[in-house]
Design a protein around this motif. Structure first.
Motif, PDB file in Angstrom:
ATOM      1  N   ASP A 100      59.292  25.387  41.011  1.00 57.20           N
ATOM      2  CA  ASP A 100      60.001  24.368  41.789  1.00 57.20           C
ATOM      3  C   ASP A 100      61.488  24.664  41.793  1.00 57.20           C
ATOM      4  OD1 ASP A 100      57.961  22.213  42.425  1.00 57.20           O
ATOM      5  OD2 ASP A 100      57.736  22.339  40.246  1.00 57.20           O
ATOM      6  N   ARG A 102      64.752  22.444  42.869  1.00 60.26           N
ATOM      7  CA  ARG A 102      65.116  21.074  43.252  1.00 60.26           C
ATOM      8  C   ARG A 102      66.633  20.955  43.331  1.00 60.26           C
ATOM      9  NH1 ARG A 102      63.531  15.877  39.724  1.00 60.26           N
ATOM     10  NH2 ARG A 102      64.170  14.305  41.208  1.00 60.26           N
ATOM     11  N   THR A 104      69.520  18.823  43.372  1.00 61.29           N
ATOM     12  CA  THR A 104      69.761  17.432  43.020  1.00 61.29           C
ATOM     13  C   THR A 104      71.068  16.912  43.591  1.00 61.29           C
ATOM     14  OG1 THR A 104      70.703  18.132  40.911  1.00 61.29           O
ATOM     15  CG2 THR A 104      68.364  17.568  40.933  1.00 61.29           C
TER      16      THR A 104
END
Length: 161
Positions: A100, A102, A104
């Motif tokens: 993953d 990600r 943020t």
């Protein structure tokens, strides 16, 4: 006039979303390139290449309780680790795989990955180590347009015997 303002607003929002998606795609590609360079450094036992992907104030922790602060501490540890015959004996049976990415924020990302290694030897006891299945959590920060790893946590799956 009101209809024109509504259309203008909708077009502006659509363009902003398209720009944000394009930037996110560019950032993810840059993050993946940093991680590929770090992996290449590990594969070549090259501490300098690995360190080139870390922020100056990196915090790095492995599953054996070693917790390091800053590139200087990590460099010292890596130079020792990468010189050990027992560490060099290991081979990746499942290369690092990114699970993953990600984003943020525009300047922060978290990346999960895993890898399997066999053939490591404990340099202190001389005994073979169990195969390792490691998970990595890396936090990257973007500073002056460059992504670097600021935090790294290595976790091993422990298989009951």
């Amino acid at each position: 006039m009101r209809r024109f303002l509504i259309v203008l607003t909708v077009v502006s929002i659509a363009l902003a979303l398209q720009t944000a998606r394009a930037q996110q795609s560019t950032d993810e590609a840059a993050i993946r390139a940093v991680l590929a360079r770090e992996t290449e450094g590990w594969d070549k036992f090259d501490a300098k290449e690995i360190l080139s992907t870390y922020a100056d104030d990196v915090i790095w922790q492995n599953p054996f309780g070693v917790r390091l602060h800053g590139r200087a501490e990590v460099e010292k540890f890596l130079n020792d680790l990468l010189a050990r015959p027992g560490y060099r004996a290991g081979t990746s049976t499942s290369p690092v795989k990114i699970l993953d990415v990600r984003l943020t924020s525009p300047t922060t990302a978290a990346v999960w990955s895993d890898e399997r290694i066999e053939g490591l030897v404990n340099d202190f006891s001389g005994k073979p180590m169990d195969p390792r299945h490691s998970y990595y959590l890396k936090v990257l920060v973007k500073k002056d347009g460059v992504w670097k790893i600021s935090d790294m946590l290595i976790m091993d799956v422990v298989h009951p015997k």
